[in-house]
Design a protein around this motif. Structure first.
Motif, PDB file in Angstrom:
ATOM      1  N   PRO A 152       0.820  -1.221   0.000  1.00 44.18           N
ATOM      2  CA  PRO A 152       0.000   0.000   0.000  1.00 44.18           C
ATOM      3  C   PRO A 152       0.847   1.261   0.000  1.00 44.18           C
ATOM      4  CG  PRO A 152      -0.920  -1.602   1.529  1.00 44.18           C
ATOM      5  CD  PRO A 152       0.425  -2.136   1.097  1.00 44.18           C
ATOM      6  N   ALA A 153       1.966   1.248   0.718  1.00 46.42           N
ATOM      7  CA  ALA A 153       2.833   2.428   0.757  1.00 46.42           C
ATOM      8  C   ALA A 153       3.461   2.683  -0.609  1.00 46.42           C
ATOM      9  CB  ALA A 153       3.920   2.254   1.816  1.00 46.42           C
ATOM     10  N   VAL A 154       3.876   1.620  -1.284  1.00 44.20           N
ATOM     11  CA  VAL A 154       4.491   1.794  -2.604  1.00 44.20           C
ATOM     12  C   VAL A 154       3.466   2.336  -3.592  1.00 44.20           C
ATOM     13  CG1 VAL A 154       5.622   0.627  -4.522  1.00 44.20           C
ATOM     14  CG2 VAL A 154       6.192  -0.014  -2.179  1.00 44.20           C
ATOM     15  N   TRP A 155       2.242   1.806  -3.563  1.00 46.25           N
ATOM     16  CA  TRP A 155       1.219   2.291  -4.485  1.00 46.25           C
ATOM     17  C   TRP A 155       0.859   3.744  -4.168  1.00 46.25           C
ATOM     18  CZ3 TRP A 155      -0.259   2.081  -9.051  1.00 46.25           C
ATOM     19  CH2 TRP A 155      -1.535   2.419  -9.481  1.00 46.25           C
ATOM     20  N   SER A 156       0.815   4.088  -2.893  1.00 45.03           N
ATOM     21  CA  SER A 156       0.568   5.492  -2.537  1.00 45.03           C
ATOM     22  C   SER A 156       1.673   6.380  -3.090  1.00 45.03           C
ATOM     23  CB  SER A 156       0.479   5.654  -1.018  1.00 45.03           C
ATOM     24  OG  SER A 156      -0.701   5.056  -0.511  1.00 45.03           O
ATOM     25  N   PHE A 157       2.924   5.913  -3.003  1.00 44.61           N
ATOM     26  CA  PHE A 157       4.032   6.682  -3.568  1.00 44.61           C
ATOM     27  C   PHE A 157       3.840   6.861  -5.071  1.00 44.61           C
ATOM     28  CE2 PHE A 157       8.015   6.981  -5.813  1.00 44.61           C
ATOM     29  CZ  PHE A 157       8.690   7.980  -5.123  1.00 44.61           C
ATOM     30  N   MET A 158       3.443   5.801  -5.757  1.00 44.94           N
ATOM     31  CA  MET A 158       3.294   5.861  -7.210  1.00 44.94           C
ATOM     32  C   MET A 158       2.153   6.798  -7.607  1.00 44.94           C
ATOM     33  SD  MET A 158       3.971   1.798  -7.856  1.00 44.94           S
ATOM     34  CE  MET A 158       4.467   1.674  -9.581  1.00 44.94           C
ATOM     35  N   LEU A 159       1.084   6.801  -6.840  1.00 45.29           N
ATOM     36  CA  LEU A 159      -0.019   7.726  -7.107  1.00 45.29           C
ATOM     37  C   LEU A 159       0.413   9.166  -6.863  1.00 45.29           C
ATOM     38  CD1 LEU A 159      -2.968   5.758  -5.470  1.00 45.29           C
ATOM     39  CD2 LEU A 159      -2.663   6.169  -7.919  1.00 45.29           C
ATOM     40  N   ALA A 160       1.133   9.383  -5.752  1.00 44.28           N
ATOM     41  CA  ALA A 160       1.623  10.730  -5.455  1.00 44.28           C
ATOM     42  C   ALA A 160       2.589  11.199  -6.540  1.00 44.28           C
ATOM     43  CB  ALA A 160       2.298  10.749  -4.085  1.00 44.28           C
ATOM     44  N   ALA A 161       3.414  10.285  -7.029  1.00 42.28           N
ATOM     45  CA  ALA A 161       4.344  10.628  -8.099  1.00 42.28           C
ATOM     46  C   ALA A 161       3.586  11.021  -9.363  1.00 42.28           C
ATOM     47  CB  ALA A 161       5.276   9.443  -8.379  1.00 42.28           C
ATOM     48  N   ARG A 162       2.583  10.249  -9.713  1.00 39.42           N
ATOM     49  CA  ARG A 162       1.783  10.561 -10.898  1.00 39.42           C
ATOM     50  C   ARG A 162       1.152  11.948 -10.781  1.00 39.42           C
ATOM     51  NH1 ARG A 162      -0.355  11.686 -15.662  1.00 39.42           N
ATOM     52  NH2 ARG A 162      -2.574  11.349 -15.832  1.00 39.42           N
ATOM     53  N   SER A 163       0.656  12.276  -9.601  1.00 41.20           N
ATOM     54  CA  SER A 163      -0.015  13.563  -9.426  1.00 41.20           C
ATOM     55  C   SER A 163       0.953  14.736  -9.551  1.00 41.20           C
ATOM     56  CB  SER A 163      -0.716  13.619  -8.066  1.00 41.20           C
ATOM     57  OG  SER A 163       0.213  13.762  -7.009  1.00 41.20           O
ATOM     58  N   ARG A 164       2.252  14.457  -9.515  1.00 41.75           N
ATOM     59  CA  ARG A 164       3.266  15.510  -9.640  1.00 41.75           C
ATOM     60  C   ARG A 164       3.983  15.475 -10.984  1.00 41.75           C
ATOM     61  NH1 ARG A 164       1.945  14.608  -4.738  1.00 41.75           N
ATOM     62  NH2 ARG A 164       2.330  16.106  -3.050  1.00 41.75           N
ATOM     63  N   GLY A 165       3.517  14.610 -11.889  1.00 44.05           N
ATOM     64  CA  GLY A 165       4.117  14.547 -13.209  1.00 44.05           C
ATOM     65  C   GLY A 165       5.233  13.542 -13.343  1.00 44.05           C
ATOM     66  N   LEU A 166       5.373  12.652 -12.361  1.00 38.17           N
ATOM     67  CA  LEU A 166       6.407  11.624 -12.406  1.00 38.17           C
ATOM     68  C   LEU A 166       5.815  10.298 -12.858  1.00 38.17           C
ATOM     69  CD1 LEU A 166       8.133  12.402  -8.990  1.00 38.17           C
ATOM     70  CD2 LEU A 166       9.094  12.886 -11.247  1.00 38.17           C
ATOM     71  N   GLY A 167       6.635   9.522 -13.548  1.00 40.89           N
ATOM     72  CA  GLY A 167       6.233   8.191 -13.959  1.00 40.89           C
ATOM     73  C   GLY A 167       6.986   7.136 -13.175  1.00 40.89           C
ATOM     74  N   THR A 168       6.347   5.994 -12.960  1.00 44.71           N
ATOM     75  CA  THR A 168       6.946   4.883 -12.219  1.00 44.71           C
ATOM     76  C   THR A 168       6.510   3.568 -12.858  1.00 44.71           C
ATOM     77  OG1 THR A 168       5.063   4.760 -10.693  1.00 44.71           O
ATOM     78  CG2 THR A 168       6.931   6.145 -10.011  1.00 44.71           C
ATOM     79  N   LEU A 197      12.261  -2.894  -7.810  1.00 41.00           N
ATOM     80  CA  LEU A 197      13.094  -1.783  -8.259  1.00 41.00           C
ATOM     81  C   LEU A 197      12.186  -0.919  -9.123  1.00 41.00           C
ATOM     82  CD1 LEU A 197      16.712  -1.830  -9.632  1.00 41.00           C
ATOM     83  CD2 LEU A 197      14.919  -0.512 -10.753  1.00 41.00           C
ATOM     84  N   ILE A 198      11.985   0.334  -8.713  1.00 41.36           N
ATOM     85  CA  ILE A 198      11.009   1.203  -9.361  1.00 41.36           C
ATOM     86  C   ILE A 198      11.720   2.414  -9.970  1.00 41.36           C
ATOM     87  CG2 ILE A 198       8.964   2.640  -8.984  1.00 41.36           C
ATOM     88  CD1 ILE A 198       8.258   0.744  -6.664  1.00 41.36           C
ATOM     89  N   PRO A 199      11.805   2.485 -11.290  1.00 44.99           N
ATOM     90  CA  PRO A 199      12.340   3.694 -11.922  1.00 44.99           C
ATOM     91  C   PRO A 199      11.401   4.872 -11.651  1.00 44.99           C
ATOM     92  CG  PRO A 199      12.242   1.856 -13.473  1.00 44.99           C
ATOM     93  CD  PRO A 199      11.459   1.452 -12.277  1.00 44.99           C
ATOM     94  N   VAL A 200      11.982   6.026 -11.388  1.00 43.07           N
ATOM     95  CA  VAL A 200      11.196   7.240 -11.122  1.00 43.07           C
ATOM     96  C   VAL A 200      11.778   8.370 -11.955  1.00 43.07           C
ATOM     97  CG1 VAL A 200      10.340   8.854  -9.379  1.00 43.07           C
ATOM     98  CG2 VAL A 200      10.804   6.467  -8.740  1.00 43.07           C
ATOM     99  N   ALA A 201      10.941   9.004 -12.778  1.00 44.67           N
ATOM    100  CA  ALA A 201      11.398  10.116 -13.619  1.00 44.67           C
ATOM    101  C   ALA A 201      10.196  10.950 -14.019  1.00 44.67           C
ATOM    102  CB  ALA A 201      12.113   9.601 -14.863  1.00 44.67           C
ATOM    103  N   TRP A 202      10.461  12.183 -14.413  1.00 44.68           N
ATOM    104  CA  TRP A 202       9.407  12.982 -15.025  1.00 44.68           C
ATOM    105  C   TRP A 202       8.930  12.255 -16.279  1.00 44.68           C
ATOM    106  CZ3 TRP A 202       7.796  16.524 -11.830  1.00 44.68           C
ATOM    107  CH2 TRP A 202       8.691  17.162 -10.966  1.00 44.68           C
ATOM    108  N   THR A 203       7.664  12.378 -16.582  1.00 42.95           N
ATOM    109  CA  THR A 203       7.158  11.733 -17.788  1.00 42.95           C
ATOM    110  C   THR A 203       7.296  12.663 -18.990  1.00 42.95           C
ATOM    111  OG1 THR A 203       4.895  12.479 -17.332  1.00 42.95           O
ATOM    112  CG2 THR A 203       5.523  10.288 -16.550  1.00 42.95           C
ATOM    113  N   ILE A 204       7.414  12.059 -20.149  1.00 37.53           N
ATOM    114  CA  ILE A 204       7.390  12.805 -21.406  1.00 37.53           C
ATOM    115  C   ILE A 204       5.921  12.986 -21.770  1.00 37.53           C
ATOM    116  CG2 ILE A 204       8.064  12.774 -23.831  1.00 37.53           C
ATOM    117  CD1 ILE A 204      10.407  10.932 -22.972  1.00 37.53           C
ATOM    118  N   GLY A 205       5.398  14.181 -21.529  1.00 37.12           N
ATOM    119  CA  GLY A 205       3.957  14.389 -21.603  1.00 37.12           C
ATOM    120  C   GLY A 205       3.324  13.912 -20.301  1.00 37.12           C
ATOM    121  N   THR A 206       2.189  14.444 -19.970  1.00 38.10           N
ATOM    122  CA  THR A 206       1.555  14.097 -18.696  1.00 38.10           C
ATOM    123  C   THR A 206       0.192  13.442 -18.870  1.00 38.10           C
ATOM    124  OG1 THR A 206       0.590  16.321 -18.536  1.00 38.10           O
ATOM    125  CG2 THR A 206       2.733  15.961 -17.473  1.00 38.10           C
TER     126      THR A 206
END
Length: 225
Positions: A152-168, A197-206
């Motif tokens: 649940p913590a990892v998925w919350s991180f991924m959702l928070a990342a998406r909301s900031r323009g990051l991809g995972t 292992l989760i890559p984290v980066a800004w997405t190309i397009g949002t």
């Protein structure tokens, strides 16, 4: 001339929009832009609010940003992707298992792209869960509680990342060499289990669309299978 997309509007996504458009991102990871530590910490703070078994926060996030360490970790990941266990236990089949015209083709293309760029992705996140001993993973009930205290913590991180323009994207090939990765990251192997292992980066397009899925009636059961 159109202006570049700004990720700021993503903070206004409704919960349904956020849940419906958070995708596994491989091809659209921007390896040219650094991710500020403050953004990662903001996402991690939200992840801390996720429920854990008996309200114990036994998980830890290891963010890898050093280029040399990223390169070494990516090499373990690539070796794991080619290991015999890869088709059954990792981020889809091995990179050699795809042939043109199969239903896997889109995933194959994105996976090959990730193979090529993984060491260039600005942040590699390794979520971990602390255990009394690795014997905890032998019992299905205890194992379910262990994974349920970190996922649940990892998925919350991924959702928070998406909301900031990051991809995972959740990947696991490096776990075939988990002991070597533990040495690389300074983790106590016997009492700390790496989950992914989760890559984290800004997405190309949002803008991301909901994925095609089978009708929900095909996966929902009432009262019995």
């Amino acid at each position: 001339m159109s202006l570049p997309e700004s990720p700021h509007h993503l903070l206004n996504l409704t919960p349904d929009e956020l849940l419906g458009t958070t995708r596994a991102v491989r091809r659209r990871l921007d390896v040219t832009r650094p991710v500020p530590r403050e953004v990662l910490l903001d996402c991690a703070r939200l992840a801390q609010q996720a429920p854990t078994g008996r309200n114990r926060q036994r998980w830890d996030f290891v963010f890898v940003t050093d280029p040399d360490r990223r390169r070494a970790l990516a090499e373990l990941w690539r070796r794991g992707l080619d290991s015999p266990a890869a088709p059954n236990s990792h981020d889809g089949p091995s990179r050699h298992d795809f042939t043109p015209g199969t239903g896997w083709q889109a995933i194959a293309d994105s996976l090959r792209h990730l193979v090529d760029i993984l060491d260039q992705v600005p942040v590699l996140l390794v979520p971990c869960i602390r255990v009394g001993s690795r014997a905890e993973l032998d019992d299905p009930a205890t194992q379910a509680g262990t994974w349920g205290s970190v996922l649940p913590a990892v998925w919350s991180f991924m959702l928070a990342a998406r909301s900031r323009g990051l991809g995972t994207v959740w990947t696991t090939p490096h776990l075939s060499y988990e002991r070597e990765a533990a040495t690389l990251l300074g983790l106590p192997y016997e009492t700390t289990v790496q989950c992914a292992l989760i890559p984290v980066a800004w997405t190309i397009g949002t803008r991301f669309k909901p994925a095609r899925r089978v009708p929900v009636t095909e996966v929902v059961h009432w009262e019995h299978w």
